[in-house]
Scaffold this active site. Structure first.
Site, short mmCIF file in Angstrom:
data_model
loop_
_atom_site.label_atom_id
_atom_site.label_comp_id
_atom_site.label_asym_id
_atom_site.label_seq_id
_atom_site.Cartn_x
_atom_site.Cartn_y
_atom_site.Cartn_z
N ALA A 121 5.26 -4.88 55.64
CA ALA A 121 6.17 -3.84 55.18
C ALA A 121 7.63 -4.08 55.53
O ALA A 121 8.47 -3.25 55.22
CB ALA A 121 5.72 -2.49 55.77
N ASN A 145 1.95 -2.55 63.01
CA ASN A 145 2.09 -3.82 62.31
C ASN A 145 3.53 -4.30 62.20
O ASN A 145 3.81 -5.48 62.39
CB ASN A 145 1.47 -3.72 60.91
CG ASN A 145 -0.05 -3.77 60.94
OD1 ASN A 145 -0.64 -4.25 61.91
ND2 ASN A 145 -0.68 -3.28 59.91
N HIS A 171 12.70 1.25 58.22
CA HIS A 171 12.59 0.19 59.22
C HIS A 171 13.94 -0.50 59.38
O HIS A 171 14.57 -0.86 58.38
CB HIS A 171 11.55 -0.86 58.81
CG HIS A 171 10.22 -0.30 58.45
ND1 HIS A 171 9.39 0.29 59.38
CD2 HIS A 171 9.56 -0.22 57.27
CE1 HIS A 171 8.28 0.68 58.79
NE2 HIS A 171 8.37 0.39 57.51
#
EC number: 1.4.1.21
Length: 271
Positions: free
Chosen positions: A128, A194, A224
């Site tokens: 991601a 992750n 993020h």
């Protein structure tokens, strides 16, 4: 040398939201043939019904009709031990999406040892987050600092230790719910591990990578951010990810990362 016209024989481990999205994307790709799917026993009948007889659907590596050339894991942490380790030992190259599990050094060692024993390659997918190629390249010259800041809407943290820190259903302002190492973040927030683990393994490691997790009512997507500095200079990258249409809890980019891994495997020119 591989026949340029022979499709790569692929086994997919897992057929949830990510697995199904990946399969649909490559189903008609002449360079790839998803011939095997490994899922838990209780899912086999449903997956066979969805895929038909053209795919060998089994619940274990031992039950595979033949050894695949390449395996893609998108099933969760348990699949790494149950399926990826034996495939690597048998010489099958594997790409894995469940990077958060590798905060367990014993598991990382087991995978590395299995790859060594089988002469296979283990690829950790970027999932991601972007910028992993730059971070891994920067490590070659030396990194002084790597930080990861992850923001989610408050309800995205339900079912985590954040519930003991703040009222996630009635937040008016952002609140930091975790600050510490990537290793501790992975242990306390395994469902969100992750990205932090991927950044850590590409950069300065699980203990030196600093992580800040934030519940933020001002955002509607998972955000993020990577901040790094070292001999290369400085970098800051921020991503606001969309989910898969079929599963609002799953990053679309995670599926795209897996699709890229398959197509790279079949290509003779890779970027």
């Amino acid at each position: 040398m591989r026949n340029a016209h022979a499709p790569v024989d692929v086994a997919m481990i897992g057929f949830g939201a990510i697995g199904a999205a990946v399969y649909r994307a490559v189903e008609h790709d002449a360079a790839l043939r998803v011939a095997h799917v490994i899922v838990p026993e209780h899912q086999c009948d449903a997956v066979r019904g969805a895929l038909g007889e053209r795919v060998d659907v089994v619940s274990s590596v031992d039950a595979l009709a033949c050894r695949p050339q390449f395996a893609l894991e998108c099933a969760g942490h348990g699949a790494l031990v149950d399926h990826v380790v034996p495939l690597l030992k048998a010489g099958t190259d594997c790409a894995v999406a469940s990077i958060g599990a590798l905060s367990d050094l014993a598991l990382l060692d087991a995978l590395s040892n299995a790859a060594d024993a089988g002469g296979a390659t283990l690829t950790l997918l970027s999932g991601a987050i972007g910028g992993i190629d730059a971070l891994a390249a920067a490590r070659q010259g030396g990194l002084d600092e790597v930080r990861y800041i992850g923001r989610k809407p408050p309800l995205g943290w339900l079912g985590t230790p954040a519930e003991a820190i703040c009222d996630l259903r009635a937040m008016a302002a952002e609140q930091t719910i975790f600050e510490g190492s990537a290793r501790d973040a992975a242990q306390l927030y395994p469902r969100n591990a992750n990205v932090a683990a991927t950044i850590a393994l590409a950069g300065v490691g699980l203990d030196a990578t600093r992580v800040c997790l934030i519940a933020d009512p001002a955002v509607t997507r998972n955000v993020h951010r990577i901040v790094a500095r070292g001999a290369f200079g400085e970098m800051s990258i921020e991503m606001s990810g969309k989910p898969l249409p079929d599963n609002p809890k799953t990053s679309a980019l995670t599926a795209f990362s897996a699709i890229r891994a398959l197509r790279n495997r079949a290509s003779h020119c890779v970027i």
